[in-house]
Scaffold this active site. Sequence first.
Site, mmCIF file in Angstrom:
data_model
loop_
_atom_site.group_PDB
_atom_site.id
_atom_site.type_symbol
_atom_site.label_atom_id
_atom_site.label_comp_id
_atom_site.label_asym_id
_atom_site.label_seq_id
_atom_site.Cartn_x
_atom_site.Cartn_y
_atom_site.Cartn_z
ATOM 1 N N HIS A 142 -10.181 -5.586 -1.579
ATOM 2 C CA HIS A 142 -10.751 -6.533 -2.050
ATOM 3 C C HIS A 142 -10.381 -7.662 -3.373
ATOM 4 C CE1 HIS A 142 -11.896 -4.046 -5.763
ATOM 5 N NE2 HIS A 142 -12.596 -5.527 -6.223
ATOM 6 N N ASP A 151 -9.579 0.457 0.867
ATOM 7 C CA ASP A 151 -9.653 -0.471 0.512
ATOM 8 C C ASP A 151 -8.434 -0.300 -0.225
ATOM 9 O OD1 ASP A 151 -10.385 -2.580 -1.470
ATOM 10 O OD2 ASP A 151 -11.269 -1.674 -2.583
ATOM 11 N N GLY A 199 -6.822 -3.000 -7.820
ATOM 12 C CA GLY A 199 -5.853 -3.142 -7.182
ATOM 13 C C GLY A 199 -5.060 -2.366 -8.279
#
Length: 344
Positions: free
Chosen positions: A86, A135, A233
């Site tokens: 994302h 993700d 992340g």
Amino acid sequence: MNVLLVLVLLALCRPVQGTWDNCGASCGLRPLAHRYGASRVVGGTDAQPGAWPWMVSIQIVWEGGVVQHICGGSLISAQWVLTAAHCFLENRPELLWRVVIGANRLSQMGPEVQVRHIQRLLIHEHYNNISQLNDIALLELDHPVQCSYYVQLACVPDASLRVSELKNCYVSGWGATNARSSRRPDVLQEAPVHLLNTHLCNSSRWYAGAIHSNNLCAGYAYGIIDTCQGDSGGPLVCKDTTADYFWLVGVTSWGKGCARAKQPGVYTSTQHFYDWILVQMGLRPAATATPTQHVPFTYAPSQTPRPIPTQSSQFDSCPFPRPKLVEFFTRVQELLQALRGKNV
Ligand code: 4AZ
């Protein structure tokens, strides 16, 4: 006799101790950890330089030179960074992206910091931007990094690691330190978190079914300590139960707000993507026909054909046996020293 044994052990240990200037086959190690006290943290606190040596900052350099931290990531081989899909939702490869490795204070990057550009961005082919399923993304750097005291690889676990049994877990990032403020810290923040039971996390007063089996929940039932915007992340790591190295068990993905009670951080469980990662890195042949979304980064300084990964053994052998060996020989050395002290 003892001296001879110690010399043999030291000789055996030498390749391990000598891996700091090239990652060797080690991962999850924190060469500077002996410098840190065992301080307890409440909420996020400033991390010490080198505390999380696989941590990277993924940034955009805007025209005029203004640099913006976008997301975190983790170095998993000398040329690959694991991060969240994302982060690239508003994917704009025409912008100047860069990856900063080995940093602590983003405004003062010393000689220990290495900067790379993105050669390729690989977003999971089944990433769903509504449910945030899958993700996860990989960045291939334009050039490999040099490992050092400040730059080390994270260990990605395969399915055999019993993640729920791990106890000492931490999150880190340059994301917001307050859910209501967009101000970002200059110094890398770290916080201890607990892995939370997925069934509890999915219960009606918590995330009410939004948590998938490929997710981990981490934080606290009462909130207060959590990841937030800009931490996405980045790594959720846990110390191995028996040895002194860390596993990269999660990639920071989402959460309802930040640090709210019963709304902990949600992470992509890396062990569920172990095979996907190997395939993307070219270390294992693909079994499926669905191609991953390959996003070319046009500004990558060299458009040469993708180099064959030379770091495969680092990922393949991660983390065994080197960290275990370090631990083992350290214990043997301690034992020998103790015996010597007793003149046995
Ligand atoms: C984000 O937007 C984000 N509290 C990351 C983590 C969490 C929430 C939001 C978890 O990047």
